[in-house]
Motif scaffolding. Sequence first.
Motif, mmCIF file in Angstrom:
data_model
loop_
_atom_site.group_PDB
_atom_site.id
_atom_site.type_symbol
_atom_site.label_atom_id
_atom_site.label_comp_id
_atom_site.label_asym_id
_atom_site.label_seq_id
_atom_site.Cartn_x
_atom_site.Cartn_y
_atom_site.Cartn_z
ATOM 1 N N ILE A 149 7.293 -18.372 6.691
ATOM 2 C CA ILE A 149 6.938 -17.414 5.322
ATOM 3 C C ILE A 149 8.450 -17.174 5.463
ATOM 4 C CG2 ILE A 149 6.581 -15.067 4.183
ATOM 5 C CD1 ILE A 149 4.130 -15.252 5.764
ATOM 6 N N THR A 150 9.322 -16.867 4.495
ATOM 7 C CA THR A 150 11.094 -16.223 4.638
ATOM 8 C C THR A 150 11.183 -15.185 4.526
ATOM 9 O OG1 THR A 150 12.152 -17.883 3.331
ATOM 10 C CG2 THR A 150 11.981 -18.849 5.450
ATOM 11 N N GLY A 151 10.559 -15.022 3.062
ATOM 12 C CA GLY A 151 10.933 -14.200 1.842
ATOM 13 C C GLY A 151 10.472 -12.566 2.725
ATOM 14 N N LEU A 152 11.111 -11.738 1.869
ATOM 15 C CA LEU A 152 11.273 -9.955 1.983
ATOM 16 C C LEU A 152 10.580 -9.443 1.150
ATOM 17 C CD1 LEU A 152 14.294 -9.643 4.857
ATOM 18 C CD2 LEU A 152 10.906 -9.971 5.300
ATOM 19 N N ILE A 153 9.663 -9.406 0.029
ATOM 20 C CA ILE A 153 9.551 -8.984 -1.182
ATOM 21 C C ILE A 153 8.534 -8.074 -0.388
ATOM 22 C CG2 ILE A 153 8.976 -8.955 -3.443
ATOM 23 C CD1 ILE A 153 11.141 -9.750 -3.619
ATOM 24 N N GLY A 154 7.735 -7.749 0.233
ATOM 25 C CA GLY A 154 7.750 -7.160 0.073
ATOM 26 C C GLY A 154 5.246 -7.352 -0.256
ATOM 27 N N GLY A 155 4.506 -6.377 0.078
ATOM 28 C CA GLY A 155 3.377 -6.391 0.622
ATOM 29 C C GLY A 155 2.028 -6.514 1.407
ATOM 30 N N ASP B 268 0.556 -1.423 0.371
ATOM 31 C CA ASP B 268 0.143 0.014 -0.397
ATOM 32 C C ASP B 268 0.529 1.339 0.373
ATOM 33 O OD1 ASP B 268 -2.317 -1.296 0.535
ATOM 34 O OD2 ASP B 268 -2.755 -1.232 2.343
ATOM 35 N N GLY B 269 2.211 1.034 -0.893
ATOM 36 C CA GLY B 269 2.645 2.257 -1.208
ATOM 37 C C GLY B 269 3.695 3.150 0.535
ATOM 38 N N LYS B 270 3.268 1.866 1.833
ATOM 39 C CA LYS B 270 4.205 1.827 2.834
ATOM 40 C C LYS B 270 5.713 1.010 2.734
ATOM 41 C CE LYS B 270 -0.544 2.006 6.038
ATOM 42 N NZ LYS B 270 -0.654 1.757 6.453
ATOM 43 N N GLN B 271 6.731 1.768 3.192
ATOM 44 C CA GLN B 271 8.328 1.638 3.471
ATOM 45 C C GLN B 271 8.434 1.425 5.208
ATOM 46 O OE1 GLN B 271 10.680 4.073 1.162
ATOM 47 N NE2 GLN B 271 9.567 3.650 -1.491
ATOM 48 N N LEU B 272 9.031 0.135 5.495
ATOM 49 C CA LEU B 272 10.058 0.628 6.615
ATOM 50 C C LEU B 272 11.172 1.152 6.675
ATOM 51 C CD1 LEU B 272 10.012 -0.562 9.841
ATOM 52 C CD2 LEU B 272 10.731 -3.104 8.655
ATOM 53 N N ASP B 273 11.861 1.836 6.989
ATOM 54 C CA ASP B 273 12.830 2.712 6.659
ATOM 55 C C ASP B 273 13.957 1.646 7.569
ATOM 56 O OD1 ASP B 273 15.586 4.389 6.859
ATOM 57 O OD2 ASP B 273 13.711 5.717 6.137
#
Length: 350
Positions: free
Chosen positions: A272-278, A55-60
């Motif tokens: 879940i191990t992946g970090l592609i996001g969503g 949703d356009g959000k990011q973890l800095d």
Amino acid sequence: MQMHRQSLTAYAAPLCETVVERPRPQGSEVLVRIARCGVCHSDLHMQDGYFLLGDGKQLDVRAGRALPFTLGHEIAGTIENAGPDASDATPGAAVAVYPWIGCGACSACKVGDENICAAPRHLGIAVDGGFASHVLVPHSRYLIDYAPLSPSYAGALMCSGLTAYAALKRLSDRASRGSLLLIGVGGVGLMGLALARAMYDSAPYVADIDPKKREAALAAGAAAVFDPADASSRKEILKASGGIYAAVDFVGSDKSLNFASGVLAKGAKIVITGLIGGTYTTAVAMLVLKAMTIEGTQTGTLAEARELIDLVRAKHIVAPPIAERPLKQAQATLDDLRAGRIVGRVVLTA
């Protein structure tokens, strides 16, 4: 004496060479001369400075990391020298470096879960890592004898192998009931395929959107491969398996998790191990009606790293495809990884 590094000097910018004085180990510290360091997808996140949350959000993730900074956490090399309190560190010994080092004081560290420490000192993530000629390790307990494996394989086992192994361990009760599915067969997924065959004495099903990776999975012994982008794949998996009891999502996106949850039998589990996001959404009632478990896991513990090396030795598990490139090609390798041009693992030679 000097050491050479391929350093992150600004986020979202190419790595560049930096030269600094070689550190002198103090106390229990050990200086390792790096032979090989694997390139991992999480290095891309560190270079970008964020993880995608959907949703356009990011973890800095830029805070607390002084630049220039050295990425890289899949490290194998030889002990060059050690501090006075590291009496068991033998110069010249070949070692894999466990990078997921914790603070030693938090509740996670006290039970051996340094990989999920509240104040981590993870190499290549929180402190300087392995895209360099040398790395400083705080204690010899993080060094693992890997003979007779190759340094490239040993280094890759410290992240891609360990991540896959720890995830597969969490599925042992489900995998004994029925079929196992691996989603995403990049470097971690191909390692997971090799480990799954050894741990459970059966070939898992594999799903990946990339035809080259599906071909690699078949060559590595997958029972069958499927394209998640093909609308018929879910029905095909259900027909072939009768419903998946255990799944590992090595991608970690909304699409991959939706695909996994759509092929499960009742009582199944996804790790879940992946970090592609969503962003993943599902009807809460379906968690109950399908008795479904979804669990996230992050790399693995030091004890699991030692277990993994022992398992690979004992079962003579053959390494997935590993290509070697010189350290100066670190940025080109990150570019290739970002563009999806790499099948298997690439390690840098210092």
